[in-house]
Design a protein around this motif. Sequence first.
Motif, short mmCIF file in Angstrom:
data_model
loop_
_atom_site.label_atom_id
_atom_site.label_comp_id
_atom_site.label_asym_id
_atom_site.label_seq_id
_atom_site.Cartn_x
_atom_site.Cartn_y
_atom_site.Cartn_z
N ASP A 110 0.82 -1.21 0.00
CA ASP A 110 0.00 0.00 0.00
C ASP A 110 0.86 1.27 0.00
N GLN A 114 1.07 3.94 -3.08
CA GLN A 114 0.79 5.37 -2.88
C GLN A 114 1.96 6.23 -3.36
N ARG A 139 -0.45 -2.28 -8.65
CA ARG A 139 -0.59 -2.78 -7.29
C ARG A 139 -0.18 -4.26 -7.21
#
Length: 182
Positions: A110, A114, A139
Amino acid sequence: MEEQQTPFQAAIKPGLTMGLVALAITYIAYFIDSSLLASLWLALIGLVVFFGLIIYFGKQYRAELGGFMSFGTAFNFSFVAMIISGIISLIGQILLFHVIDPSLPGVLTDIAFQKSLEMMEGFGQNPDSLPPATLDEIRNSTAASFSIGGQLKNFGIGLIIYAIIALILAAILKKRDKSLDY
């Protein structure tokens, strides 16, 4: 007369030391704040420590050899020490990501995702304009790098990087005996 170690034998202790130092840095960062593991600063600190240690141990080995070391010997010493260090780091990271804290790869995925989006924005690309499939691919590829297979693949790629770094370090560590030129 004391027999000199080969570059391979001489690289074992420095490789173990560098690997344990890398693990210590990784685990200390994890215990302080696991998000530090995705930090560029931690990577830079690790790289500086890594270079400092290999140069230090390389100079020690060169002194052991009588103050002179060929480029090939310096390369072999550096490369083997980095491989040993890399294997220790790999084992420690596999333990961290899959035994000690199996949720850590998700957290780091994560954070890295980001940071990727922020980097895109920094280059003028609006991440919202990307198709959802592309965002999912970014991702998923980030998450895959934390799997055991992904870590082994990264180690394989790391071997190429180790070879390039070993070439640079060999150029730094080599020292030829100019008295033999006559």
